[in-house]
Design an enzyme around this catalytic site. Structure first.
Site, mmCIF file in Angstrom:
data_model
loop_
_atom_site.group_PDB
_atom_site.id
_atom_site.type_symbol
_atom_site.label_atom_id
_atom_site.label_comp_id
_atom_site.label_asym_id
_atom_site.label_seq_id
_atom_site.Cartn_x
_atom_site.Cartn_y
_atom_site.Cartn_z
ATOM 1 N N TYR A 4 0.833 -1.210 0.000
ATOM 2 C CA TYR A 4 0.000 0.000 0.000
ATOM 3 C C TYR A 4 0.866 1.258 0.000
ATOM 4 O O TYR A 4 0.857 2.033 -0.930
ATOM 5 C CB TYR A 4 -0.914 0.006 1.242
ATOM 6 C CG TYR A 4 -2.287 -0.599 1.002
ATOM 7 C CD1 TYR A 4 -2.478 -1.647 0.120
ATOM 8 C CD2 TYR A 4 -3.401 -0.115 1.690
ATOM 9 C CE1 TYR A 4 -3.729 -2.193 -0.092
ATOM 10 C CE2 TYR A 4 -4.656 -0.658 1.492
ATOM 11 C CZ TYR A 4 -4.826 -1.693 0.599
ATOM 12 O OH TYR A 4 -6.065 -2.220 0.411
ATOM 13 N N SER A 5 1.628 1.455 1.089
ATOM 14 C CA SER A 5 2.349 2.718 1.276
ATOM 15 C C SER A 5 3.454 2.915 0.245
ATOM 16 O O SER A 5 4.048 1.949 -0.244
ATOM 17 C CB SER A 5 2.990 2.751 2.663
ATOM 18 O OG SER A 5 2.003 2.816 3.646
ATOM 19 N N GLU A 20 -8.574 -4.105 8.346
ATOM 20 C CA GLU A 20 -7.287 -3.938 9.025
ATOM 21 C C GLU A 20 -7.529 -3.375 10.418
ATOM 22 O O GLU A 20 -6.812 -3.665 11.353
ATOM 23 C CB GLU A 20 -6.382 -2.992 8.214
ATOM 24 C CG GLU A 20 -5.005 -2.806 8.864
ATOM 25 C CD GLU A 20 -4.087 -1.862 8.099
ATOM 26 O OE1 GLU A 20 -4.515 -1.306 7.080
ATOM 27 O OE2 GLU A 20 -2.942 -1.695 8.546
ATOM 28 N N SER A 78 -2.307 7.117 10.422
ATOM 29 C CA SER A 78 -1.734 7.682 11.650
ATOM 30 C C SER A 78 -2.840 8.192 12.575
ATOM 31 O O SER A 78 -3.972 8.418 12.139
ATOM 32 C CB SER A 78 -0.797 8.840 11.302
ATOM 33 O OG SER A 78 -1.548 9.950 10.866
ATOM 34 N N ASN A 79 -2.502 8.340 13.857
ATOM 35 C CA ASN A 79 -3.515 8.805 14.806
ATOM 36 C C ASN A 79 -4.032 10.201 14.445
ATOM 37 O O ASN A 79 -5.172 10.533 14.767
ATOM 38 C CB ASN A 79 -2.952 8.776 16.231
ATOM 39 C CG ASN A 79 -2.929 7.351 16.780
ATOM 40 O OD1 ASN A 79 -3.094 6.397 16.030
ATOM 41 N ND2 ASN A 79 -2.750 7.222 18.080
#
Lengths: 398, 367
Positions: free
Chosen positions: A128-129, A244, A383-384
């Site tokens: 993905y990334s 996920e 990310s948060n």
């Protein structure tokens, strides 16, 4: 309101415990408990044991060889296997690709790939990334250009967890640059043994090559490896991400971490007393335990809603933020607990059977590595910051 | 009030910053911390040549400094550059217990000799009075027996300053003595550290001559406390320098990294967090100034604990926020942030952590 499990659920928990007692190899649970390095063979061994019992595809329906469990049962299972120090189930094939193939794959793809995921014949990793597309996945640049009955893939993926073990990679690739960034993406299955693929390890701050860069140079991929329709990959990617994020709260991991923290703090002496009795330290342990107790219930509330048929929305984002922060706080306290012995880094001592002595008590050996490695929890899987953005948009409507 | 450095210290800072900028790179740091010595021996020779160990000693001792603000200037620069040196162990720990009768050893330190300081023990945690290693007077000399833990730079030193009980119970203030022990008299098991460098578990069963004793028998604890306070000041200043570098790296990254069509520094969520990091680093600077300005005064220990507690808290904030704001790249070994983040994290594991110093501050503030 009833906070108690039903008789059936309690019986199910007992069944899992009995299974773990009988089938989880002591060698593996000892390695996990001691924070030793697990090998590919260790994971494969544990997957095979679970598969033999029919308990590997925990998120899968029975028709594909899965358990067919509801969210509550899955949670009970998760709690028990983490408490027993079983190796974690590697999620790429089982929890990410599997559900996507079941929902969007062709019959041929389902028939070919799903059994091989359960049997361990294929070890999947996630493509993905990219360097320019971390949390901003719509920006993927790796290109797949149609040439006859093949796609020719060029580009670079990164943060590919355990890619060094994988035979197969599922990728988001760009098949069109014409419209909105989200619309030109396709979901492609690629054999890692295809010429033109190079895997380069990235060593993380804990000293381990857990993730990799994967480079594609003129990699020819048969068109039948396309999942669903061309340029519709974003839909499948989003579907995968909701999977996920199942068990994203990580309550089981947090509990295991807290138990280990308390053991350490009970053994470390401070002014002639166990550290756990020191009010400054005890207060911090107590606060994180209080947070964890509440998060456990937040998690169960979400799971109960899911079991009742409500699709989880921003709740999974809340669980991701809170769950990862709690685990990181526990890791930081464990690091603090071991005092000066947080400093030594005797990498070889993490290998099973190594004769290299660690420095200080054995339980001190992995805590700093775990602390540094788990900084990733608030970065990966969106990310948060991205999760908070989702909460702002969907719940707060800001 | 005057928070300006004196002209001499300003020159020391400028000269040192220039020298380090020209001799320390990310690659040299990694190479040095992974080397058998655990520090950059070429850099060390250069620093010795420019007289740096002398900045840790007064003119009476043959140096040109020795005050708190000298320590601050030097260690902030070493931290900023990420320079791996044995200066804390050699000049501040060992150097602070070598009094007038041992002027020869101080001269050797100024000349570049490396000492290690073996005081902490496997179960002493951060308690300075906890000493179980024993030294007994025999017909042949002092019989030294026991073990020391996480002794930084032990294998690179040619001699160790070792604390041992010549009297008293395990945590009594009285009864602790210091000995100079050649490294070939001890058993070493050395290992690398998180954040680079090397330390060792050291054990002893040897006979030392009478001349190995440093200072008066049984009276070493207050000397050790002074050495520890000076080392704390150095480590806090070094941490401040590392924070400055991490701050610069992170701000640069916020400006340059693009996500969702713009530099991530344009996101208010990150702007506010970076602003908090900057505010806390200024607090850390003030705490270091307080400590260094009170290092030779009656409030020394209160300021040690205040600074060490605050630096520990800020260090964790700076490390965790900088890694988070960097995302994946901040997790990698290869990128410079990783080295600074690990070293800064380890600051809390020497000379007492945040809780240890919080507890001590409360005790001292009430007294």
């Amino acid at each position: 309101m009833d906070l108690n499990y039903t008789d059936d659920q309690r019986a199910f928990r007992d069944e899992i415990r009995a299974f773990l007692k009988e089938k989880l190899p002591a060698r593996l649970s000892a390695k996990v408990a001691a924070g030793k390095r697990l090998t590919k063979a260790d994971y494969e061994e544990w997957h095979a044991i679970l598969n033999a019992r029919g308990w590997l595809g925990v998120t899968w329906p029975e028709k594909y060889g899965g358990t067919g469990w509801d969210a509550v049962s899955r949670n009970i299972f998760e709690e028990e296997i983490t408490a027993a120090n079983a190796p974690r189930i590697i999620p790429f094939g089982l929890n990410m690709l599997g559900p996507v193939l079941m929902a969007f794959g062709s019959e041929a793809q389902k028939a070919h790939y799903l059994p091989r995921i359960l049997s361990g014949e294929d070890w999947w990793c996630q493509g993905y990334s990219e360097p320019g597309a971390g949390s901003d996945l719509a920006n993927v640049q790796t290109s797949a250009v149609r040439n006859g009955d093949h796609y020719v893939v060029n580009g670079q993926k990164t943060w590919t967890t355990l890619g060094q073990y994988a035979d197969k990679i599922f990728c988001l690739v760009r098949t069109s640059k014409e419209s909105k960034p989200q619309q030109g993406i396709s979901f492609l299955l690629i054999d890692m043994n295809t010429p033109g693929i190079e895997v380069r390890p990235i060593v993380l701050i804990d000293g381990e090559p857990e993730v990799n860069e994967v480079w594609f140079t003129d990699v020819w991929v048969p068109v039948e490896n396309l999942v669903g329709e061309e340029n519709k990959g974003w839909t499948y990617a989003k579907y995968l991400l909701t999977h996920e994020r199942t068990n994203i709260a990580g309550v089981g991991f947090a509990r295991a971490g807290l138990a280990s923290l308390k053991r350490i703090a009970g053994e470390q002496a401070h002014n002639g007393r166990p550290l756990i009795e020191n009010p400054y330290f005890a207060a911090k342990v107590a606060q994180v335990e209080i947070d964890l107790m509440a998060m456990d219930t937040t998690n169960l509330r979400t799971i109960a809603a899911a079991a009742a048929g409500q699709a989880p929305g921003a709740e999974s984002s809340m669980l991701k933020v809170k769950g990862t922060v709690i685990r990181q706080q526990i890791n930081a306290l464990a690091r603090q607990a071991v005092g000066p012995y947080a400093a030594p880094f005797v990498s070889e001592a993490l290998d099973e059977g190594s004769n290299v002595e660690h420095a200080g008590p054995a339980y001190a050996m992995p805590v700093t590595q775990t602390y540094f490695n788990n900084r990733k929890l608030s970065i990966y899987g969106g990310s948060n910051e991205v999760q908070r953005q989702i909460i702002s948009k969907t719940i707060l409507e800001l | 009030m005057n928070f300006q450095l004196t002209e001499e210290r300003q020159m020391l800072q400028d000269g040192l910053r220039r020298f380090l900028a020209g001799s320390v790179t990310h690659e040299s740091i990694i190479a040095a911390t992974e080397s058998p010595a655990g520090f950059d021996t070429t850099l060390w020779d250069g620093l010795v040549e420019m007289g740096l160990p002398g900045a840790m000693f007064s003119e009476d001792q043959g140096g040109f400094g020795g005050a708190g603000f000298d320590i601050m200037v030097v260690f902030e620069e070493l931290g900023r550059a990420g320079a791996p040196t044995p200066l804390i162990e050699t000049s501040l720990l060992a150097g602070s217990v070598f009094g007038t009768p041992h002027q020869k050893l101080i001269d050797e330190i100024i000349g570049g000799r490396v000492f290690a300081f073996a005081h902490g023990e496997p179960t002493s945690r951060y308690d300075l009075s906890h000493v179980q290693t024993r030294a007994e007077k025999t017909a042949e000399g002092w019989h030294l027996s026991g073990a020391k833990a996480v002794v930084h730079h032990a294998s690179a030193a040619d001699a160790l300053v070792v604390s041992a009980r010549t009297g008293g119970g395990m945590t009594d203030r009285a009864g602790i003595s210091l000995f100079l022990v050649p490294v070939d008299q001890v058993r070493l098991r050395d290992y690398p550290l998180n954040g680079g460098g090397r330390a060792a578990e050291v054990s002893f069963d040897c006979i030392l001559p009478e001349t190995a004793k440093i200072g008066e028998a049984g009276q070493a604890l207050s000397m050790i406390e002074t050495a520890d306070a000076r080392a704390c000041a150095a480590q806090c200043a070094e941490a401040l320098g590392m924070m400055e570098t991490i701050k610069t790296l992170t701000i640069d990254y916020l400006r340059q990294r693009r996500q969702f069509g713009q530099p991530i520094g344009k996101f208010q969520a990150l702007q506010h967090r970076m602003a908090d990091v900057v505010i806390e680093i200024e607090q850390a600077r003030s705490a270091v100034i307080n400590l260094c300005g009170n290092l030779d005064g009656p409030g020394r220990d209160l300021h040690v604990s205040a600074a060490k507690n605050l630096i520990g808290r800020v260090a964790r904030l700076v490390v965790e926020e900088s890694i988070q704001m960097h995302g994946g790249i901040g997790m990698t070994q290869e990128y410079a942030l990783g080295h600074f983040a690990k070293r800064l994290t380890m600051v809390d594991h020497r000379f007492g952590d945040t809780d240890f110093h919080l507890e001590r501050f409360i005790r001292l503030a009430v007294a």
